[in-house]
Scaffold this active site. Structure first.
Site, PDB file in Angstrom:
ATOM      1  N   ASP A  91       1.036  -1.048   0.017  1.00  0.00           N
ATOM      2  CA  ASP A  91      -0.068   0.081   0.041  1.00  0.00           C
ATOM      3  C   ASP A  91       0.958   1.235   0.076  1.00  0.00           C
ATOM      4  O   ASP A  91       1.972   1.222   0.565  1.00  0.00           O
ATOM      5  CB  ASP A  91      -0.823   0.033   0.912  1.00  0.00           C
ATOM      6  N   HIS A 148       4.902  -7.266   0.091  1.00  0.00           N
ATOM      7  CA  HIS A 148       4.640  -8.796  -0.380  1.00  0.00           C
ATOM      8  C   HIS A 148       5.110  -9.006  -1.765  1.00  0.00           C
ATOM      9  O   HIS A 148       5.778  -7.713  -2.539  1.00  0.00           O
ATOM     10  CB  HIS A 148       3.162  -8.739  -0.641  1.00  0.00           C
ATOM     11  N   SER A 251       8.507   4.024   4.859  1.00  0.00           N
ATOM     12  CA  SER A 251       9.489   4.238   4.101  1.00  0.00           C
ATOM     13  C   SER A 251       9.137   4.091   2.805  1.00  0.00           C
ATOM     14  O   SER A 251       8.208   4.290   2.235  1.00  0.00           O
ATOM     15  CB  SER A 251      10.690   3.382   4.436  1.00  0.00           C
TER      16      SER A 251
END
Length: 282
Positions: A91, A148, A251
């Site tokens: 995300d 992921h 980050s």
């Protein structure tokens, strides 16, 4: 988008800060278990507009520490994995995306850096990505902070590269030259059906730790020299959508792919919000 005078002022103040010392303090604070944790989580969620309803544990009282909340799991049904060759690994918000031109990666207007300095690799490795593709995504404090796989891969090497811990907010990306190649980072190299893929997990100030699922906590406190761990193909294989690591505070990731990989969608423009699992290729 051009950098403003305010961008330069905010970024300039970061140079003198003791990046690592501040981040180590944050590391300790975010792991404290105390009655103060719940009100801190509630205040953070309110200020940064965190949608706790997406979490597997939506109640702030479910978390013993701030870090447990920050690295919270999302309900899997809210992040379906698209049936396309490449999906979003996180995300976040697209910083930049496109072609790697003769080994150079675009950072922002007037700013770029090389594959070789980003990966801290030899000429042969850099050459394999020289005319490939890249994707840079910024994870803000409100985002889901687990990373992921964009497609299936076999881990071949993990590299820790020490460096500074500049903020990676949009204003510093516009003004601090070669920021992703200067900050501390963890590079995960994979062999895939599309050739080599490198996932670069970039540290930043207050990013108190970077973890991978195969090696646990990588940093802190890795030290001041580059370290490498080799893996035989088959030791660690991760499927598309499978978790590969997490940031303990927000980050940026930079993903590099060889030229023979499927083409990234042209819709991945600067400033586009994205969700893990969404289609990134046709």
């Amino acid at each position: 988008m051009n950098a403003s005078l305010l961008d330069y002022i905010k970024s300039g103040s970061l140079y003198a800060l003791p990046h690592h010392a501040i981040s180590r303090v944050v590391y300790k604070l975010t792991r404290i278990e105390s009655p103060v944790v719940v009100p801190v989580i509630k205040g953070f969620a309110r200020v940064f507009k965190v949608d706790l309803s997406e979490a597997k544990q939506p109640e702030p009282e479910s978390y013993k520490s701030f870090n447990a909340f920050f690295t919270r799991e999302i309900k899997p049904e809210l992040r379906p994995i698209a049936d396309t060759a490449i999906v979003s690994p996180v995300d976040g918000t697209v910083s930049q995306s496109g072609a790697i031109n003769a080994g150079r990666i675009f950072q922002a207007k007037g700013q770029d850096y090389t594959v070789q300095e980003l990966l801290a690799c030899d000429d042969a490795m850099a050459e394999s990505f020289a005319n490939g593709q890249f994707l840079t995504i910024y994870l803000s404090p409100r985002d889901y902070h687990r990373m992921h796989m964009p497609f299936k891969g076999h881990l071949t090497e993990q590299v820790h590269v020490p460096g500074r811990l500049f903020s990676v907010a949009p204003h510093t990306v516009k003004t601090v030259s070669r920021i992703f190649a200067r900050n501390e980072r963890v590079v995960a190299h994979f062999d895939t059906d599309y050739g080599r893929m490198a996932m670069v997990l970039v540290g930043a100030i207050n990013v108190a730790a970077i973890e991978t699922v195969w090696d646990g906590l990588v940093t802190p406190p890795k030290g001041k020299t580059i370290s490498r761990k080799a893996y035989a193909v088959g030791d660690v294989t991760l499927d598309k959508g499978q978790e590969l690591g997490r940031f303990n505070m927000g980050s940026t990731i930079v993903m590099l792919m060889e030229s023979k990989s499927p083409e990234l969608s042209k819709s991945l423009i600067e400033g586009l919000p994205v969700k893990m699992g969404q289609a990134f290729s046709d």
